[in-house]
Design an enzyme around this catalytic site. Sequence first.
Site, PDB file in Angstrom:
ATOM      1  N   GLN A  62       3.960   3.034  -5.164  1.00 43.74           N
ATOM      2  CA  GLN A  62       3.311   3.906  -6.161  1.00 43.74           C
ATOM      3  C   GLN A  62       1.877   3.450  -6.432  1.00 43.74           C
ATOM      4  N   VAL A  86       0.820  -1.221   0.000  1.00 42.96           N
ATOM      5  CA  VAL A  86       0.000   0.000   0.000  1.00 42.96           C
ATOM      6  C   VAL A  86       0.856   1.274   0.000  1.00 42.96           C
ATOM      7  N   ASP A  94       4.189  -8.903   6.694  1.00 38.65           N
ATOM      8  CA  ASP A  94       5.311  -8.958   5.758  1.00 38.65           C
ATOM      9  C   ASP A  94       5.081 -10.125   4.817  1.00 38.65           C
ATOM     10  N   GLU A 152       7.665  -7.854 -17.701  1.00 34.74           N
ATOM     11  CA  GLU A 152       9.019  -8.438 -17.615  1.00 34.74           C
ATOM     12  C   GLU A 152       8.986  -9.946 -17.894  1.00 34.74           C
ATOM     13  N   THR A 169       3.639  -8.834 -14.568  1.00 29.85           N
ATOM     14  CA  THR A 169       4.465  -7.833 -15.246  1.00 29.85           C
ATOM     15  C   THR A 169       4.866  -8.201 -16.671  1.00 29.85           C
ATOM     16  N   LYS A 209       8.605 -13.480 -10.617  1.00 30.53           N
ATOM     17  CA  LYS A 209       7.238 -13.083 -10.990  1.00 30.53           C
ATOM     18  C   LYS A 209       6.558 -14.154 -11.856  1.00 30.53           C
ATOM     19  N   TYR A 249      14.202 -11.036 -11.007  1.00 27.12           N
ATOM     20  CA  TYR A 249      12.867 -10.467 -10.725  1.00 27.12           C
ATOM     21  C   TYR A 249      11.811 -11.149 -11.590  1.00 27.12           C
ATOM     22  N   ARG A 253       6.445   7.820  -8.701  1.00 23.55           N
ATOM     23  CA  ARG A 253       7.324   6.710  -9.069  1.00 23.55           C
ATOM     24  C   ARG A 253       8.601   6.752  -8.217  1.00 23.55           C
ATOM     25  N   HIS A 258       4.407   1.460 -15.811  1.00 27.00           N
ATOM     26  CA  HIS A 258       3.547   2.621 -15.572  1.00 27.00           C
ATOM     27  C   HIS A 258       4.194   3.503 -14.524  1.00 27.00           C
TER      28      HIS A 258
HETATM   29  P1  NAP Z   1       6.797  -0.040  -5.507  1.00 25.57           P
HETATM   30  O1  NAP Z   1       6.496   1.425  -5.571  1.00 25.57           O
HETATM   31  O2  NAP Z   1       8.190  -0.488  -5.468  1.00 25.57           O
HETATM   32  O3  NAP Z   1       6.009  -0.628  -4.231  1.00 25.57           O
HETATM   33  C1  NAP Z   1       6.292  -1.915  -3.735  1.00 25.57           C
HETATM   34  C2  NAP Z   1       5.530  -2.097  -2.441  1.00 25.57           C
HETATM   35  O4  NAP Z   1       5.817  -3.414  -1.942  1.00 25.57           O
HETATM   36  C3  NAP Z   1       5.938  -1.122  -1.317  1.00 25.57           C
HETATM   37  O5  NAP Z   1       4.773  -0.738  -0.624  1.00 25.57           O
HETATM   38  C4  NAP Z   1       6.830  -1.978  -0.430  1.00 25.57           C
HETATM   39  O6  NAP Z   1       6.848  -1.561   0.913  1.00 25.57           O
HETATM   40  C5  NAP Z   1       6.109  -3.316  -0.544  1.00 25.57           C
HETATM   41  N1  NAP Z   1       6.937  -4.454  -0.090  1.00 25.57           N
HETATM   42  C6  NAP Z   1       8.152  -4.815  -0.529  1.00 25.57           C
HETATM   43  N2  NAP Z   1       8.582  -5.924   0.135  1.00 25.57           N
HETATM   44  C7  NAP Z   1       7.594  -6.260   1.013  1.00 25.57           C
HETATM   45  C8  NAP Z   1       7.443  -7.295   1.960  1.00 25.57           C
HETATM   46  N3  NAP Z   1       8.379  -8.208   2.180  1.00 25.57           N
HETATM   47  N4  NAP Z   1       6.292  -7.324   2.672  1.00 25.57           N
HETATM   48  C9  NAP Z   1       5.330  -6.409   2.497  1.00 25.57           C
HETATM   49  N5  NAP Z   1       5.427  -5.383   1.613  1.00 25.57           N
HETATM   50  C10 NAP Z   1       6.544  -5.315   0.866  1.00 25.57           C
HETATM   51  O7  NAP Z   1       6.095  -0.790  -6.741  1.00 25.57           O
HETATM   52  P2  NAP Z   1       4.928  -0.318  -7.722  1.00 25.57           P
HETATM   53  O8  NAP Z   1       5.541   0.365  -8.890  1.00 25.57           O
HETATM   54  O9  NAP Z   1       3.852   0.332  -6.946  1.00 25.57           O
HETATM   55  O10 NAP Z   1       4.439  -1.739  -8.276  1.00 25.57           O
HETATM   56  C11 NAP Z   1       3.424  -2.475  -7.599  1.00 25.57           C
HETATM   57  C12 NAP Z   1       3.479  -3.921  -8.038  1.00 25.57           C
HETATM   58  O11 NAP Z   1       3.298  -4.027  -9.438  1.00 25.57           O
HETATM   59  C13 NAP Z   1       4.793  -4.638  -7.751  1.00 25.57           C
HETATM   60  O12 NAP Z   1       4.486  -5.969  -7.453  1.00 25.57           O
HETATM   61  C14 NAP Z   1       5.540  -4.570  -9.065  1.00 25.57           C
HETATM   62  O13 NAP Z   1       6.455  -5.634  -9.160  1.00 25.57           O
HETATM   63  C15 NAP Z   1       4.402  -4.698 -10.040  1.00 25.57           C
HETATM   64  N6  NAP Z   1       4.580  -4.059 -11.336  1.00 25.57           N
HETATM   65  C16 NAP Z   1       4.906  -2.749 -11.423  1.00 25.57           C
HETATM   66  C17 NAP Z   1       5.006  -2.141 -12.657  1.00 25.57           C
HETATM   67  C18 NAP Z   1       5.367  -0.685 -12.804  1.00 25.57           C
HETATM   68  O14 NAP Z   1       5.720  -0.278 -13.911  1.00 25.57           O
HETATM   69  N7  NAP Z   1       5.235   0.121 -11.760  1.00 25.57           N
HETATM   70  C19 NAP Z   1       4.744  -2.896 -13.824  1.00 25.57           C
HETATM   71  C20 NAP Z   1       4.396  -4.233 -13.690  1.00 25.57           C
HETATM   72  C21 NAP Z   1       4.298  -4.813 -12.453  1.00 25.57           C
HETATM   73  P3  NAP Z   1       7.918  -0.486   1.476  1.00 25.57           P
HETATM   74  O15 NAP Z   1       7.304   0.860   1.211  1.00 25.57           O
HETATM   75  O16 NAP Z   1       8.000  -0.851   2.909  1.00 25.57           O
HETATM   76  O17 NAP Z   1       9.194  -0.702   0.711  1.00 25.57           O
HETATM   77  N1  GDD Z   2      16.559   2.103 -13.520  1.00 27.44           N
HETATM   78  C1  GDD Z   2      17.316   2.501 -14.549  1.00 27.44           C
HETATM   79  N2  GDD Z   2      18.310   3.418 -14.323  1.00 27.44           N
HETATM   80  N3  GDD Z   2      17.082   1.988 -15.779  1.00 27.44           N
HETATM   81  C2  GDD Z   2      17.836   2.451 -16.809  1.00 27.44           C
HETATM   82  C3  GDD Z   2      18.844   3.406 -16.632  1.00 27.44           C
HETATM   83  C4  GDD Z   2      19.099   3.910 -15.331  1.00 27.44           C
HETATM   84  O1  GDD Z   2      19.968   4.726 -15.106  1.00 27.44           O
HETATM   85  N4  GDD Z   2      19.393   3.658 -17.848  1.00 27.44           N
HETATM   86  C5  GDD Z   2      18.766   2.896 -18.738  1.00 27.44           C
HETATM   87  N5  GDD Z   2      17.822   2.150 -18.118  1.00 27.44           N
HETATM   88  C6  GDD Z   2      16.957   1.157 -18.778  1.00 27.44           C
HETATM   89  C7  GDD Z   2      16.972  -0.205 -18.095  1.00 27.44           C
HETATM   90  O2  GDD Z   2      18.109  -0.952 -18.508  1.00 27.44           O
HETATM   91  C8  GDD Z   2      15.650  -0.776 -18.629  1.00 27.44           C
HETATM   92  O3  GDD Z   2      15.866  -1.388 -19.894  1.00 27.44           O
HETATM   93  C9  GDD Z   2      14.753   0.453 -18.801  1.00 27.44           C
HETATM   94  O4  GDD Z   2      15.621   1.590 -18.716  1.00 27.44           O
HETATM   95  C10 GDD Z   2      13.651   0.590 -17.751  1.00 27.44           C
HETATM   96  O5  GDD Z   2      14.224   0.421 -16.467  1.00 27.44           O
HETATM   97  P1  GDD Z   2      13.381   0.717 -15.117  1.00 27.44           P
HETATM   98  O6  GDD Z   2      12.777   2.064 -15.170  1.00 27.44           O
HETATM   99  O7  GDD Z   2      14.270   0.389 -13.977  1.00 27.44           O
HETATM  100  O8  GDD Z   2      12.147  -0.289 -15.221  1.00 27.44           O
HETATM  101  P2  GDD Z   2      12.069  -1.823 -15.635  1.00 27.44           P
HETATM  102  O9  GDD Z   2      11.387  -1.871 -16.965  1.00 27.44           O
HETATM  103  O10 GDD Z   2      13.344  -2.525 -15.478  1.00 27.44           O
HETATM  104  O11 GDD Z   2      11.076  -2.393 -14.508  1.00 27.44           O
HETATM  105  C11 GDD Z   2       9.855  -1.705 -14.189  1.00 27.44           C
HETATM  106  O12 GDD Z   2       8.824  -2.109 -15.065  1.00 27.44           O
HETATM  107  C12 GDD Z   2       8.477  -3.510 -14.980  1.00 27.44           C
HETATM  108  C13 GDD Z   2       7.373  -3.756 -16.010  1.00 27.44           C
HETATM  109  O13 GDD Z   2       7.931  -3.973 -17.252  1.00 27.44           O
HETATM  110  C14 GDD Z   2       9.529  -2.034 -12.735  1.00 27.44           C
HETATM  111  O14 GDD Z   2       8.469  -1.222 -12.319  1.00 27.44           O
HETATM  112  C15 GDD Z   2       9.133  -3.493 -12.552  1.00 27.44           C
HETATM  113  O15 GDD Z   2       8.636  -3.691 -11.228  1.00 27.44           O
HETATM  114  C16 GDD Z   2       8.025  -3.823 -13.566  1.00 27.44           C
HETATM  115  O16 GDD Z   2       7.649  -5.178 -13.455  1.00 27.44           O
END
Ligand code: NAP
Ligand code: GDD
Length: 368
Positions: free
Chosen positions: A13, A10, A59, A130, A128, A156, A152, A187, A182
């Site tokens: 993001q 919760v 947790d 991913e 995801t 997943k 990761y 973020r 997203h």
């Molecule tokens: P985020 O901002 O990194 O939030 C992750 C949340 O998980 C935080 O509230 C964190 O708590 C909690 N958490 C981590 N380890 C935990 C544990 N052991 N027990 C309980 N809570 C724990 O991620 P998000 O971007 O909101 O993404 C939400 C979900 O969607 C994630 O599962 C992510 O993998 C997935 N997802 C995200 C994206 C994206 O682009 N954002 C895309 C596809 C899938 P703390 O605040 O305590 O760290």
């Molecule tokens: N983080 C990061 N930092 N990524 C970089 C950088 C940098 O300085 N420079 C280039 N990148 C490239 C990474 O190599 C990757 O290919 C891309 O930017 C996106 O990286 P992130 O923003 O870290 O996101 P992600 O795609 O690896 O993962 C996020 O999206 C997934 C969904 O496709 C996360 O939110 C995951 O939790 C989520 O599942």
Amino acid sequence: MAKVALITGVTGQDGSYLSEFLLEKGYDVHGIIRRSSVDFRERIAHLEGKPHFHLHYADLGDSMSIVKVVDKVKPNEIYNLAAQSHVQVSFDSPEFTADVDATGVLRVLEAVRACHLEKTCRVYQASTSELYGKVEEVPQNENTPFHPYSPYAVAKLYGFWIVKEYREAYNMFCCSGILFNHESERRGETFVTRKITLAAARISQGLQDCLYLGNMDSLRDWGYAKDYVECMWLILQNDRPEDFVIATGVQHSVREFTQLAFKHAGIELKFEGKGIDEKGIVVKGPEKLIGKTVVAVSEDFYRPTDVVNLWGDPTKAKARLGWNPAKTSFEQLVKLMVEHDIAKVAAEGAAAKVRTNLAEYLEKGIVK
Ligand code: NAP
Ligand code: GDD
């Protein structure tokens, strides 16, 4: 009676936007937070104290803590968003990532069964794009083969399959949303988009010299987190449990994101060189920045294996859930993130200046 939702993750993001969305729909919202020496609740601070918003400690690494909360709350819907969500971090902490992102999903499903709620409680799993990893076709839809390409993604993938297994073995209403990237003004600051928008804001205000990035050729399908949480809810309101791809259907590179973000911060960039030698040089903007290199590449941000071609096909979600993937365009997303970060950086700068001035006045005896 109000529906009851339990959100893991919760404080993240998505958790914060989903809480707002469900509260507006009239839900009783319960969130799981984990204990730490400092509570980081910035994203949900504005919700605390609201009558229908409740927090519980648990947790994802600890089954009993999850069972206790599920038993107490007896939710109609669980949104399992908690995860170690950073792909690069998963290479440094693969075991922790597997425990939370793979076994953690199993713990949530088993908690529902242990509390005998499998007939009444629907479960959403935050899956995801991913999973497509080293992609085998573009764009990717619900039938595209998976090829996870990081610890990761492998964790997943277990989450995805265990949800499918419990759906079939125990007839549970549990589904995965295969969400593409997203982003938002909430973020995490080490994901590439937010790292860029914060750096553009700081560089435009003279507070940072250069932004170091990894692979700028990487392609993503970036949407707005606020639009995506609606889809999580729609997936659980569907008449049957199914998995859905959630994406915009539009793809851009990290370089394009960077160029546009800097443009919104009043800086026009020209990119020169290739790979590790690539540089973003200022061609238009504040006088003192003209000709300066403000974007460069550092090997530190390269990944052992990188996912470079994510592009989603949201046709099924559009047709079956009536979800609109074009609510917020890429251009609007970049603009709103940069505008937010320009204001944030300016406010932090002003606060720092007040602190510096105050220290100076105290030293000079002007303020006592
Ligand atoms: P985020 O901002 O990194 O939030 C992750 C949340 O998980 C935080 O509230 C964190 O708590 C909690 N958490 C981590 N380890 C935990 C544990 N052991 N027990 C309980 N809570 C724990 O991620 P998000 O971007 O909101 O993404 C939400 C979900 O969607 C994630 O599962 C992510 O993998 C997935 N997802 C995200 C994206 C994206 O682009 N954002 C895309 C596809 C899938 P703390 O605040 O305590 O760290
Ligand atoms: N983080 C990061 N930092 N990524 C970089 C950088 C940098 O300085 N420079 C280039 N990148 C490239 C990474 O190599 C990757 O290919 C891309 O930017 C996106 O990286 P992130 O923003 O870290 O996101 P992600 O795609 O690896 O993962 C996020 O999206 C997934 C969904 O496709 C996360 O939110 C995951 O939790 C989520 O599942």
